[in-house]
Scaffold this motif. Structure first.
Motif, PDB file in Angstrom:
ATOM      1  N   PRO A 173      -8.397  -3.836   7.561  1.00 22.43           N
ATOM      2  CA  PRO A 173      -9.251  -3.161   6.569  1.00 22.43           C
ATOM      3  C   PRO A 173      -8.864  -1.707   6.300  1.00 22.43           C
ATOM      4  O   PRO A 173      -9.287  -1.146   5.283  1.00 22.43           O
ATOM      5  N   ALA A 174      -8.053  -1.121   7.161  1.00 23.49           N
ATOM      6  CA  ALA A 174      -7.636   0.264   6.956  1.00 23.49           C
ATOM      7  C   ALA A 174      -6.472   0.371   5.968  1.00 23.49           C
ATOM      8  O   ALA A 174      -6.094   1.474   5.569  1.00 23.49           O
ATOM      9  N   LYS A 175      -5.896  -0.769   5.587  1.00 22.59           N
ATOM     10  CA  LYS A 175      -4.734  -0.752   4.701  1.00 22.59           C
ATOM     11  C   LYS A 175      -5.104  -1.331   3.346  1.00 22.59           C
ATOM     12  O   LYS A 175      -5.972  -2.182   3.234  1.00 22.59           O
ATOM     13  N   ARG A 176      -4.420  -0.875   2.327  1.00 16.43           N
ATOM     14  CA  ARG A 176      -4.640  -1.380   0.969  1.00 16.43           C
ATOM     15  C   ARG A 176      -3.463  -0.984   0.098  1.00 16.43           C
ATOM     16  O   ARG A 176      -2.709  -0.072   0.410  1.00 16.43           O
ATOM     17  N   LEU A 177      -3.310  -1.663  -1.009  1.00 21.47           N
ATOM     18  CA  LEU A 177      -2.277  -1.329  -1.980  1.00 21.47           C
ATOM     19  C   LEU A 177      -2.828  -0.407  -3.054  1.00 21.47           C
ATOM     20  O   LEU A 177      -4.032  -0.411  -3.341  1.00 21.47           O
ATOM     21  N   TYR A 178      -1.936   0.364  -3.660  1.00 20.96           N
ATOM     22  CA  TYR A 178      -2.260   1.198  -4.812  1.00 20.96           C
ATOM     23  C   TYR A 178      -1.355   0.793  -5.974  1.00 20.96           C
ATOM     24  O   TYR A 178      -0.253   0.277  -5.774  1.00 20.96           O
ATOM     25  N   ILE A 179      -1.836   1.049  -7.173  1.00 22.68           N
ATOM     26  CA  ILE A 179      -1.103   0.686  -8.382  1.00 22.68           C
ATOM     27  C   ILE A 179      -1.168   1.852  -9.359  1.00 22.68           C
ATOM     28  O   ILE A 179      -2.210   2.525  -9.455  1.00 22.68           O
ATOM     29  N   PRO A 180      -0.082   2.150 -10.087  1.00 26.30           N
ATOM     30  CA  PRO A 180      -0.146   3.225 -11.080  1.00 26.30           C
ATOM     31  C   PRO A 180      -1.183   2.945 -12.154  1.00 26.30           C
ATOM     32  O   PRO A 180      -1.408   1.795 -12.538  1.00 26.30           O
ATOM     33  N   HIS A 181      -1.802   4.011 -12.632  1.00 25.22           N
ATOM     34  CA  HIS A 181      -2.685   3.903 -13.800  1.00 25.22           C
ATOM     35  C   HIS A 181      -1.884   3.361 -14.982  1.00 25.22           C
ATOM     36  O   HIS A 181      -2.291   2.395 -15.635  1.00 25.22           O
ATOM     37  N   ALA A 182      -0.733   3.988 -15.246  1.00 28.52           N
ATOM     38  CA  ALA A 182       0.123   3.575 -16.354  1.00 28.52           C
ATOM     39  C   ALA A 182       1.562   3.914 -16.010  1.00 28.52           C
ATOM     40  O   ALA A 182       1.831   4.692 -15.091  1.00 28.52           O
ATOM     41  N   SER A 183       2.490   3.342 -16.754  1.00 27.41           N
ATOM     42  CA  SER A 183       3.910   3.537 -16.495  1.00 27.41           C
ATOM     43  C   SER A 183       4.651   3.728 -17.808  1.00 27.41           C
ATOM     44  O   SER A 183       4.301   3.124 -18.827  1.00 27.41           O
TER      45      SER A 183
END
Length: 314
Positions: A173-183
């Motif tokens: 639960p301490a880990k997660r992915l992030y994704i760019p708002h836009a590219s």
């Protein structure tokens, strides 16, 4: 006008913002107020001060705030966008205004743009304290929005990333992915909103007026967006005066879906404004288009909260 630093608690988290107060003579009656918050990854510096200043110039106070997890507000995980938590932040901002000196608690409004454009429609349906709403280029159906803007292959990639994130958070639960708002290169880099102009516009705003903006969110934020649909709430807006502002041909938050939701509003106290020769992103990058949108919103709030005559749109 004057701008004050303010903070309030939202479900135990400190949320911070700016309260723009109009210049009024001492001893005059309390003034109406509008609460404003932003869209995907927005911080309070992103264009919202222009609208707040326009409202304050009319004699309407304006509260601009950062949602929990963003900007100067507290909250973890950072850059996590839970739309229903954001709506509760709006509700708690209204509760703050109800108790603020010099504010008339019976004349409160709500303004939103993009993601928050949908949020304020939910408020119009669920919070009777809101006496007028302006919803600008709103997100109204996250699932249909993501399916269309990502396309078939892109949507497959998006779901692969969402499932990877779900499994990662289950295992730790301490880990997660992030994704760019836009590219700038959406063909090769997955992002929430795959439009090059979104990336370049927000990069320019970050460099000039919103340094706390970050071009990323948690992957779970997109997961939550897919279950975001304000359509059922539209049927419940039968009395709250509501203006919906759309950009002609908007293919980011999809102007056809926005107009469809507007047509569902049962209230007779509504107005649709279609801004010609305008895109979703030029409402951020082109000051003349921003000014036009602000003029429409100001006219609506002046009519509904100040009792000023409402001129026809154009």
């Amino acid at each position: 006008m004057r701008r004050e630093d303010v903070e309030f608690s939202s479900e135990g988290t400190t949320v911070r913002g700016w309260l723009y107060r109009p210049d009024v003579d001492a001893g005059t009656e309390n003034v109406p107020a509008v609460v404003l918050a932003g869209g995907w990854c927005y911080v309070r510096e992103l264009v919202m001060p222009y609208y707040a200043e326009a409202f304050a110039a009319l004699g309407i106070a304006a509260l601009v705030f950062d949602y929990r997890n963003l900007g100067v507000s507290d909250g973890e995980p950072r850059q996590h966008l839970d739309p229903w938590a954001q709506i509760r932040d709006y509700q708690n901002a209204l509760s703050f205004l109800e108790r603020a000196d010099g504010i008339d608690p019976d004349r409160l409004g709500a303004w939103g743009i993009s993601y928050s454009g949908g949020h304020v429609l939910v408020l119009a349906a669920t919070d009777p304290r809101v006496k007028a709403v302006v919803s600008q280029i709103p997100v109204v159906d996250g699932y249909r929005n993501m399916r269309r803007v990502h396309g078939g292959v892109g949507y497959r990639k998006l779901w692969d990333a969402i499932l990877t994130d779900r499994r990662l958070r289950y295992e730790d639960p301490a880990k997660r992915l992030y994704i760019p708002h836009a590219s700038e290169t959406p063909d090769t880099e997955l992002s929430s909103w795959p439009f090059p102009e979104t990336r370049t516009t927000f990069a320019a705003l970050q460099a000039t007026e919103a340094p706390l903006y970050q071009n990323r969110s948690t992957m779970e934020s997109v997961d939550l967006l897919l279950n975001y649909d304000i359509t059922p709430f539209a049927d419940r807006i039968y009395d709250t005066p509501t203006m919906v502002i759309v950009a002609e041909g908007d293919d980011i938050t999809l102007w056809d879906l926005e107009i469809g939701v507007y047509n569902r509003l049962p209230t007779a106290k509504k107005e649709l404004v279609v801004l010609p020769h305008t895109t979703h992103m030029t409402l951020y990058s082109d000051r003349s288009k921003l000014d036009r949108a602000a003029a429409h919103a100001s006219r609506w709030f002046a009519a509904q909260l100040l009792g000023a005559p409402a001129a026809t749109s154009g």
